[in-house]
Design a protein around this motif. Structure first.
Motif, PDB file in Angstrom:
ATOM      1  N   VAL A   1       0.493  -1.199  -0.072  1.00  0.00           N
ATOM      2  CA  VAL A   1      -0.237  -0.156   0.398  1.00  0.00           C
ATOM      3  C   VAL A   1       0.675   1.343   0.329  1.00  0.00           C
ATOM      4  CG1 VAL A   1      -1.975   1.527   1.054  1.00  0.00           C
ATOM      5  CG2 VAL A   1      -1.844  -0.948   1.463  1.00  0.00           C
ATOM      6  N   MET A   2       2.080   0.977   0.881  1.00  0.00           N
ATOM      7  CA  MET A   2       2.618   2.578   0.954  1.00  0.00           C
ATOM      8  C   MET A   2       3.861   2.761  -0.207  1.00  0.00           C
ATOM      9  SD  MET A   2       1.744   4.459   3.434  1.00  0.00           S
ATOM     10  CE  MET A   2       3.867   5.237   3.482  1.00  0.00           C
ATOM     11  N   LEU A   3       4.169   1.355  -0.970  1.00  0.00           N
ATOM     12  CA  LEU A   3       4.772   1.151  -1.942  1.00  0.00           C
ATOM     13  C   LEU A   3       3.935   2.133  -3.166  1.00  0.00           C
ATOM     14  CD1 LEU A   3       6.642   1.036  -4.172  1.00  0.00           C
ATOM     15  CD2 LEU A   3       6.178  -1.350  -4.629  1.00  0.00           C
ATOM     16  N   ASN A   4       2.345   1.577  -3.098  1.00  0.00           N
ATOM     17  CA  ASN A   4       1.470   1.865  -3.968  1.00  0.00           C
ATOM     18  C   ASN A   4       1.197   3.556  -4.179  1.00  0.00           C
ATOM     19  OD1 ASN A   4      -0.847   1.997  -6.483  1.00  0.00           O
ATOM     20  ND2 ASN A   4      -1.727   2.379  -4.394  1.00  0.00           N
ATOM     21  N   ALA A   5       1.299   4.400  -2.808  1.00  0.00           N
ATOM     22  CA  ALA A   5       0.876   5.656  -2.870  1.00  0.00           C
ATOM     23  C   ALA A   5       2.687   6.142  -2.791  1.00  0.00           C
ATOM     24  CB  ALA A   5       1.035   6.096  -1.406  1.00  0.00           C
ATOM     25  N   LYS A   6       3.959   5.779  -2.663  1.00  0.00           N
ATOM     26  CA  LYS A   6       5.190   6.478  -3.248  1.00  0.00           C
ATOM     27  C   LYS A   6       5.170   6.655  -4.978  1.00  0.00           C
ATOM     28  CE  LYS A   6       7.228   5.928   0.553  1.00  0.00           C
ATOM     29  NZ  LYS A   6       8.940   5.024   1.524  1.00  0.00           N
ATOM     30  N   LEU A   7       4.734   5.745  -6.001  1.00  0.00           N
ATOM     31  CA  LEU A   7       5.886   5.027  -7.265  1.00  0.00           C
ATOM     32  C   LEU A   7       4.508   6.428  -7.743  1.00  0.00           C
ATOM     33  CD1 LEU A   7       4.111   1.547  -7.687  1.00  0.00           C
ATOM     34  CD2 LEU A   7       6.478   2.910  -7.894  1.00  0.00           C
ATOM     35  N   LYS A   8       5.212   7.314  -9.253  1.00  0.00           N
ATOM     36  CA  LYS A   8       5.190   8.495  -9.531  1.00  0.00           C
ATOM     37  C   LYS A   8       5.412   7.564 -11.171  1.00  0.00           C
ATOM     38  CE  LYS A   8       6.229  11.787  -6.783  1.00  0.00           C
ATOM     39  NZ  LYS A   8       7.172  12.443  -6.490  1.00  0.00           N
ATOM     40  N   ALA A   9       4.655   8.372 -12.443  1.00  0.00           N
ATOM     41  CA  ALA A   9       4.859   7.731 -13.740  1.00  0.00           C
ATOM     42  C   ALA A   9       6.225   8.532 -13.785  1.00  0.00           C
ATOM     43  CB  ALA A   9       2.973   8.109 -14.380  1.00  0.00           C
ATOM     44  N   GLY A  10       6.483   7.698 -14.805  1.00  0.00           N
ATOM     45  CA  GLY A  10       7.765   8.692 -15.366  1.00  0.00           C
ATOM     46  C   GLY A  10       9.573   7.725 -14.709  1.00  0.00           C
ATOM     47  N   VAL A  11       8.973   7.608 -13.191  1.00  0.00           N
ATOM     48  CA  VAL A  11      10.290   7.059 -13.187  1.00  0.00           C
ATOM     49  C   VAL A  11      10.474   5.749 -13.524  1.00  0.00           C
ATOM     50  CG1 VAL A  11       9.586   8.408 -10.398  1.00  0.00           C
ATOM     51  CG2 VAL A  11       8.760   5.721 -11.114  1.00  0.00           C
ATOM     52  N   ASN A  12      12.688   5.876 -13.073  1.00  0.00           N
ATOM     53  CA  ASN A  12      12.778   4.374 -14.065  1.00  0.00           C
ATOM     54  C   ASN A  12      13.094   3.409 -12.653  1.00  0.00           C
ATOM     55  OD1 ASN A  12      15.363   5.056 -12.128  1.00  0.00           O
ATOM     56  ND2 ASN A  12      15.528   5.740 -13.479  1.00  0.00           N
ATOM     57  N   LEU A  13      13.021   2.202 -13.617  1.00  0.00           N
ATOM     58  CA  LEU A  13      12.758   0.849 -12.378  1.00  0.00           C
ATOM     59  C   LEU A  13      14.005   1.328 -11.574  1.00  0.00           C
ATOM     60  CD1 LEU A  13      12.166  -1.719 -12.236  1.00  0.00           C
ATOM     61  CD2 LEU A  13      14.220  -2.154 -13.952  1.00  0.00           C
ATOM     62  N   LEU A  14      15.400   1.641 -11.551  1.00  0.00           N
ATOM     63  CA  LEU A  14      16.477   1.284 -10.145  1.00  0.00           C
ATOM     64  C   LEU A  14      15.441   2.340  -9.559  1.00  0.00           C
ATOM     65  CD1 LEU A  14      18.712   1.383  -9.739  1.00  0.00           C
ATOM     66  CD2 LEU A  14      19.626   3.588 -10.352  1.00  0.00           C
ATOM     67  N   HIS A  15      14.846   3.417  -9.390  1.00  0.00           N
ATOM     68  CA  HIS A  15      13.925   3.975  -8.862  1.00  0.00           C
ATOM     69  C   HIS A  15      13.549   3.586  -7.829  1.00  0.00           C
ATOM     70  CE1 HIS A  15      13.264   7.732  -6.694  1.00  0.00           C
ATOM     71  NE2 HIS A  15      11.522   7.436  -6.668  1.00  0.00           N
ATOM     72  N   VAL A  16      12.443   2.685  -8.723  1.00  0.00           N
ATOM     73  CA  VAL A  16      11.413   1.482  -7.788  1.00  0.00           C
ATOM     74  C   VAL A  16      12.520   0.839  -7.150  1.00  0.00           C
ATOM     75  CG1 VAL A  16       9.714  -0.062  -8.077  1.00  0.00           C
ATOM     76  CG2 VAL A  16      10.084   1.872  -9.837  1.00  0.00           C
ATOM     77  N   VAL A  17      13.084   0.218  -7.565  1.00  0.00           N
ATOM     78  CA  VAL A  17      14.121  -0.912  -6.889  1.00  0.00           C
ATOM     79  C   VAL A  17      14.912  -0.319  -5.269  1.00  0.00           C
ATOM     80  CG1 VAL A  17      16.312  -2.363  -7.157  1.00  0.00           C
ATOM     81  CG2 VAL A  17      14.512  -2.555  -8.688  1.00  0.00           C
ATOM     82  N   ALA A  18      15.187   1.044  -5.093  1.00  0.00           N
ATOM     83  CA  ALA A  18      15.161   1.781  -4.415  1.00  0.00           C
ATOM     84  C   ALA A  18      15.348   2.370  -3.565  1.00  0.00           C
ATOM     85  CB  ALA A  18      16.494   2.993  -5.193  1.00  0.00           C
ATOM     86  N   MET A  19      13.382   2.273  -3.625  1.00  0.00           N
ATOM     87  CA  MET A  19      11.831   2.495  -2.811  1.00  0.00           C
ATOM     88  C   MET A  19      12.176   1.052  -1.958  1.00  0.00           C
ATOM     89  SD  MET A  19       8.836   5.185  -4.185  1.00  0.00           S
ATOM     90  CE  MET A  19       8.920   3.952  -5.665  1.00  0.00           C
ATOM     91  N   THR A  20      11.890  -0.218  -2.975  1.00  0.00           N
ATOM     92  CA  THR A  20      12.030  -1.238  -2.602  1.00  0.00           C
ATOM     93  C   THR A  20      12.555  -2.211  -1.264  1.00  0.00           C
ATOM     94  OG1 THR A  20      11.855  -2.093  -4.326  1.00  0.00           O
ATOM     95  CG2 THR A  20      10.004  -1.360  -3.752  1.00  0.00           C
TER      96      THR A  20
END
Length: 146
Positions: A65-84
């Motif tokens: 749920v927190m990951l869903n709230a933090k995601l934004k369109a246009g970020v790269n895969l490395l940024h999502v891996v850094a968040m998770t």
């Protein structure tokens, strides 16, 4: 067409030419040193993200749920891996566009992310339905029912 593939090399060429015209060979060395430093900074960030991700299971996130709230369109895969702090579970075939990755938390909620050319275009949060109780709670003493 991805303009970054054209604009970044063109910008580097313009920067090198401008440095040469202003300072001669020393300008080229200075710009080259700056470009090497820029590349090393990106490499260091990549290695730090991957070192943090190696300590977590693939496809796991603390809270979907927190990951869903933090995601934004246009970020790269490395940024999502850094968040998770974990690599996503790959759902698409290797090298196929769009790329699909899933992160699941302890409650079996999961976020499925779709990346096109390495950029996040859409994502979906799925939460499991709450389970129904089997019936009324059992009483401790059967004599109390009469």
């Amino acid at each position: 067409m991805n303009l970054r593939k054209i604009l970044i090399p063109a910008g580097i060429v313009v920067l090198v030419i401008a440095a040469y015209r202003a300072y001669g060979p020393q300008g080229i060395l200075t710009v080259s040193g700056g470009l090497v430093m820029w590349g090393l900074l990106h490499y260091t960030r990549l290695m730090n993200v991957m070192q943090k991700a190696r300590n977590h299971p693939i496809g796991y996130v603390g809270s979907a749920v927190m990951l869903n709230a933090k995601l934004k369109a246009g970020v790269n895969l490395l940024h999502v891996v850094a968040m998770t702090r974990a690599l996503g579970q790959q759902l698409s075939a290797d090298g196929q566009q769009p790329e699909l990755y899933r992160w699941t938390d302890g409650t079996q909620s999961h976020v499925t992310c779709e990346f096109v050319n390495g950029r996040l275009v859409r994502w979906e949060l799925v939460r499991p339905a709450p389970q129904e109780d089997a019936g009324p709670p059992a009483t401790a003493n059967p004599a109390d029912e009469s």
